[in-house]
Design an enzyme around this catalytic site. Structure first.
Site, PDB file in Angstrom:
ATOM      1  CG  ASP A  32       0.583   2.689  -9.471  1.00  0.00           C
ATOM      2  OD1 ASP A  32       0.675   3.945  -8.963  1.00  0.00           O
ATOM      3  OD2 ASP A  32      -0.510   2.304  -9.951  1.00  0.00           O
ATOM      4  CD  GLU A 243      -3.767   5.903  -3.591  1.00  0.00           C
ATOM      5  OE1 GLU A 243      -4.621   5.312  -3.907  1.00  0.00           O
ATOM      6  OE2 GLU A 243      -3.204   6.739  -4.352  1.00  0.00           O
TER       7      GLU A 243
HETATM    8  O1  FUB Z   1      -2.707   3.308 -10.403  1.00  0.00           O
HETATM    9  C1  FUB Z   1      -4.064   3.101  -9.703  1.00  0.00           C
HETATM   10  C2  FUB Z   1      -3.822   3.564  -8.294  1.00  0.00           C
HETATM   11  O2  FUB Z   1      -3.374   4.975  -8.226  1.00  0.00           O
HETATM   12  C3  FUB Z   1      -2.878   2.849  -7.551  1.00  0.00           C
HETATM   13  O3  FUB Z   1      -3.370   1.486  -7.175  1.00  0.00           O
HETATM   14  C4  FUB Z   1      -2.780   4.101  -6.259  1.00  0.00           C
HETATM   15  O4  FUB Z   1      -1.662   3.838  -5.522  1.00  0.00           O
HETATM   16  C5  FUB Z   1      -2.748   5.115  -7.166  1.00  0.00           C
HETATM   17  O5  FUB Z   1      -1.320   5.138  -7.807  1.00  0.00           O
END
Ligand code: FUB
Length: 340
Positions: A32, A243
């Protein structure tokens, strides 16, 4: 190098298919990556993946991160410096676990680290921690940002100095649970059966207050429209927001980019205001190895770069490595799709 040249770009970081991009960090698992240029250097604010031996589920229970490290580079392809652990969950009074994808911002002499974590009730909130240095360490505020929920904060500062936070993630990111305005823990992944032909759930955006510690207004929907001006539908899994929001500006236009989650694409949409609405434009990157895909886009020395992660090194979805490659556009400003 011959292969790179044959692919026609002359840059090791600009290849589609031809060159295997190496992880930036290999002694820890990182994911991320939110990249920013501060004081002429590239700073990366990633998640720090760990093995917690929790079985994979749709809520992301296998992502049990507990702290953050910050990395910097003088140039793309240069040495990557690890500035060490800059914030630990034990030093965040309100947080219990799952320190997911962070971001950072700078204003008035202070650096801000924004991060999601589950509170003691198991509800994701967005926290903020401050430092006088981009490399930390950061000191957390005692409470999460009032009115915050869900995950994946990304803070964009416009040319007029106004800063906006984009946030949200469905499924384990809990965005769907706030659809009615109050928290509904029965909504596990999205709004459920019967809602497929409704508008997709939207990421959220809010103007930040002058001190960058709170929202200056209620969260608003980040609308993504198709080329007919209609909102993308919930069942449009190849294009709808899931997301990992990011915002950047290029030639006066606002580019909202994100992950489609269960279809594993990084997509983007274009608008004329930081609030949107945004019109869906296309795919930035096809699926990487691993379930998640999460990115940031930054300009450095006149070129644009995509920071992202994959699970190629570990073969495990929850143990990822951060990478970078050049982001190319056509003459109209459309982003060229990358095949990782
Ligand atoms: O790293 C945990 C979660 O997985 C992140 O918050 C999301 O965007 C995905 O990458």
């Amino acid at each position: 190098l011959l292969i790179a040249f044959a692919a026609g770009t002359g840059s090791l970081y600009a290849q589609n298919d031809a060159v295997k991009i190496q992880p930036l960090v290999t002694d820890l698992y990182t994911a991320d990556p939110s990249a920013h240029v501060f004081n002429g250097k590239i700073y990366i604010y990633p998640s720090h993946d760990v093995e917690a031996h929790v079985a994979q589920d749709d809520e992301g229970g296998h992502f049990q991160m507990r702290d953050y490290h910050v990395y910097s580079m003088d140039k793309i392809g240069g040495k990557v410096t690890d500035h060490g652990r800059v914030l630990d969950v034990k030093d965040v009074p309100w947080a219990d676990k799952q320190m997911w994808a962070p971001d950072a911002a700078f204003k008035n002499g202070t650096y801000y680290l924004y991060f999601p974590a589950k509170d003691k009730q198991g509800i994701f909130r967005i926290g903020v921690a401050t430092s006088k240095s981009p490399s930390g360490p950061f000191k957390a505020q005692p409470e999460p940002i009032a009115g915050s929920y869900s995950i994946d904060p990304a803070v964009f500062t416009d040319a007029d100095g106004k800063s906006y936070m984009y946030l949200g993630g469905i499924w384990g990111g809990q965005l769907q649970r706030w659809h009615s305005g109050t928290y509904d823990k029965t909504l596990m992944t999205d709004l459920g059966k019967g809602h497929e032909n409704e508008s997709a759930l939207s990421a959220k955006v809010a103007l930040m207050s002058g001190d960058m510690l709170s929202f200056a207004e209620p969260l608003r929907d980040v609308q993504i429209l198709d080329t007919n001006g209609k909102p993308l539908l919930a069942a449009d899994n190849d294009r709808r927001f899931f997301e990992g929001a990011w915002m950047h500006k290029y030639n006066g236009k606002y580019y909202f980019s994100y992950s489609t989650g269960d279809t594993h694409l990084l997509c983007y949409a274009e608008g004329s205001s930081p609030y949107g609405p945004f019109t869906y434009k296309g795919v930035i990157m096809n699926p990487v190895e691993g379930w998640t895909t999460h990115h940031s886009i930054v300009e450095f020395d006149g070129k644009w770069y995509l920071f992202y992660h994959d699970s190629a090194l570990s073969g495990k979805t929850h143990l990822r490595n951060v990478k970078v490659r050049e982001l190319l556009r056509d003459e109209a400003g459309n982003i060229k799709t990358i095949n990782p």
